[in-house]
Enzyme design. Structure first.
Site, PDB file in Angstrom:
ATOM      1  N   ASP A 191      40.780  34.083  31.452  1.00 43.31           N
ATOM      2  CA  ASP A 191      40.203  34.645  32.683  1.00 43.31           C
ATOM      3  C   ASP A 191      41.277  35.113  33.667  1.00 43.31           C
ATOM      4  O   ASP A 191      41.271  34.717  34.841  1.00 43.31           O
ATOM      5  CB  ASP A 191      39.297  33.613  33.368  1.00 43.31           C
ATOM      6  CG  ASP A 191      38.307  32.973  32.423  1.00 43.31           C
ATOM      7  OD1 ASP A 191      37.802  33.684  31.543  1.00 43.31           O
ATOM      8  OD2 ASP A 191      38.039  31.766  32.565  1.00 43.31           O
ATOM      9  N   GLU A 201      29.545  39.181  34.477  1.00 42.95           N
ATOM     10  CA  GLU A 201      30.261  38.149  35.232  1.00 42.95           C
ATOM     11  C   GLU A 201      31.663  38.669  35.548  1.00 42.95           C
ATOM     12  O   GLU A 201      31.982  39.831  35.333  1.00 42.95           O
ATOM     13  CB  GLU A 201      30.334  36.859  34.407  1.00 42.95           C
ATOM     14  CG  GLU A 201      30.993  37.058  33.053  1.00 42.95           C
ATOM     15  CD  GLU A 201      30.954  35.825  32.170  1.00 42.95           C
ATOM     16  OE1 GLU A 201      30.746  34.722  32.684  1.00 42.95           O
ATOM     17  OE2 GLU A 201      31.150  35.970  30.954  1.00 42.95           O
TER      18      GLU A 201
END
Length: 539
Positions: free
Chosen positions: A15, A187
């Site tokens: 991420d 997301e």
């Protein structure tokens, strides 16, 4: 420019959020249940990275005791407004089932080393928050929305709301500005502004093999947002044989000379079962802005294994053997699980040893004494020397290859109920009901009640072998069968698809289920990378 092989942050570094301040680049990555929270790496050339900070380091910022596996710190976003660094992050308290308890916070600091502030609570409506600093001075908080009523798509879109740093809270209306594409699971939002356009980069498709980076834009920050002509500017989803899989969850950075790069999450599966032993890693791709004001990944959308970067990478340190001692504290490569009170689970001292204070069982979500470093190579050797005097079978300590409570291998020094010291291998696999233990040795191996024991393991791709030697012995002896190291991977984490998010660690642990805090002492920890013919995608 030199060709550099991906990933740029190998091992569990998912991420990525990337930032340039002057000549300095920073990447922040998720740490999940590992403490301290958030890893920030620094580089001057995008090719060579060093760990610079783990900013969530005290109880007032983060307490993850009770957070389940693969919960904790999700998808941090690191930005700079010209004066201060800002870091937003989620602390996830529950993720399985219909509900997500995901609390979003904001901290800031004058320098990357800190001091980092206590957190400001933002909201809990979804996860993966980011902070965008507009050129008019306003700050905007962006996160995905979770809706437990929507089935099977529980991801409801991307929300935008203003953040007032003086008031320390979100203010004004909140709007769902982007529902995502038909790929779903939208997301990981990041906002940018260029040539009068607001660009919204999101992750879609989950974090597995359908993962993708999706780009959209609008003339107004509130939308409506139109999607890129390609929809997904980066993805391996239609190319199952590409070297870099699971490509998505990206962020954009410009160099001082005007080049543009996209950093992104990736995985390198091995075995026919496509297991990502090293977890989700960070890779980088060169990109460019087209005449239509859209961003395109060079040679994309499939990620490239090799990329042009401003400098070559020096792999000397990557392949160097590391022998860790502990007289100056816990080395930066190591972390522990969940607790902001490390003094209750370990201590270091002038004798160079690491002392673990036996607490709960390996795999506990509350307080276990386990200290480990990331496995960043497909093939390694690791070893330690332990001094431990257990009284019975409820006290055990030793060397572990660890992913989560459902996935680990553990060579322990323990004792029989009569007090006779012995060696025991524990294995936990998600395929066993409720993560039940199995014991690969036909019977525990008795050892003398006095003396240190040298414990070691070797991993060669998917094969793991434990070894040991008693005090005074020079040669290591095999113990137990060859084990399947690929079990210590995202794909075997004990959760539904897209549900396991960390990576393999190697380290030491100690448990005292009698509650008497028995101590285990470790003289050193050795981590040795190994070149091996099975490592097709090794750096």
């Amino acid at each position: 420019m030199p060709l550099v092989r991906n990933p740029i942050l190998p091992g569990f570094n998912p991420d990525p959020s990337v930032l340039r301040v002057g000549e300095d680049y920073y990447i922040a990555t998720s740490t999940f249940e590992w403490f301290p929270g958030v890893q920030i790496h620094h580089s001057r050339d995008l090719a060579n990275w060093e760990l610079a900070a783990r900013p969530l380091s005290r109880k007032s910022q983060l307490d993850m005791r009770g957070d389940p596996d693969s919960c904790g710190i999700w998808a941090p976003c690191l930005t700079h407004d010209g004066e201060r660094f800002w870091l937003v992050y989620t602390d996830v308290k529950r993720k399985d089932g219909s509900f997500k308890d995901a609390h979003n916070y904001i901290v800031s600091a004058p320098a990357i080393e800190g001091p980092w502030s206590d957190p400001v609570y933002a909201n809990s409506s979804g996860f993966d928050p980011s902070l965008f600093h507009d050129d008019d001075g306003r700050k905007w908080f962006v996160n995905m929305l979770w809706d437990h009523r929507r089935r099977p798509q529980l991801f409801a879109g991307i929300a935008l709301q203003e953040f007032d740093p003086r008031a320390g809270r979100l203010v004004g209306p909140r709007k769902n500005i982007f529902p995502g594409t038909e790929l779903g699971l939208v997301e990981g939002p990041h906002l940018y502004k260029r040539n009068g356009w607001y660009y919204l980069l999101t992750a879609e498709g989950g974090t597995g093999y359908e993962h993708a980076c999706t780009l959209a834009r609008s003339r107004d920050i509130w939308g409506p947002y139109e999607t890129h002509p390609q929809k997904h500017i980066l993805s391996s989803k239609d190319h199952p044989h590409a070297a870099l899989q699971r490509a998505g969850h990206g962020d954009i950075v410009d160099t001082p000379d005007g080049r543009t790069y996209l950093v992104h999450l990736t995985g390198r599966p091995i075995t026919q079962l496509r297991r990502c032993i090293l977890g989700r890693e960070t890779a980088i791709q060169e990109a460019c802005w087209g005449d239509d004001d859209w961003l395109y990944v060079k040679n994309g959308p499939v990620p490239s294994l090799f990329v042009d970067l401003p400098a070559a990478r020096d792999d000397t340190k990557y392949w160097a053997e590391r022998r860790y001692t502990f007289e100056a504290g816990l080395p930066a490569d190591f972390q522990w699980l969940r607790t902001p009170e490390p003094e209750r689970i370990f201590r270091t001292g002038g004798d160079g040893r690491l002392t673990l204070i036996g607490r709960e069982a390996v795999g506990s979500w509350f307080e276990q004494a386990l200290v480990a470093r990331r496995q960043t190579h497909f093939s390694i050797d690791a070893e330690t020397v332990i001094d431990f005097s257990p009284s019975d079978e409820r006290q055990f300590a030793g060397l572990t290859a660890y992913y989560c409570r459902f996935n680990f291998f553990y060579l322990t020094v323990t004792a029989h109920s009569d007090g006779q010291r012995e060696l025991l291998i524990m294995a936990s696999e998600a395929s066993f009901p409720l993560g039940g233990l199995r014991f690969p040795l036909p019977a525990p191996a008795p050892i003398p009640n006095q003396g240190k024991v040298r414990l070691a393991l070797s991993i060669r791709g998917r094969d793991l072998q434990f070894y040991y030697a008693l005090e005074g012995e020079q040669e290591l002896k095999k113990i137990g069968p060859v084990l399947d190291a690929s079990i210590v991977s995202d794909e075997c984490g004990g959760h539904q698809v897209h549900g396991s998010f960390t990576g393999a660690f190697v380290g030491v642990a100690a448990s005292d289920l009698n509650g008497t805090a028995a101590e285990a002492h470790f003289d050193y920890f050795l981590y040795r990378p190994v070149h091996h013919e099975s490592d097709r995608y090794e750096i």
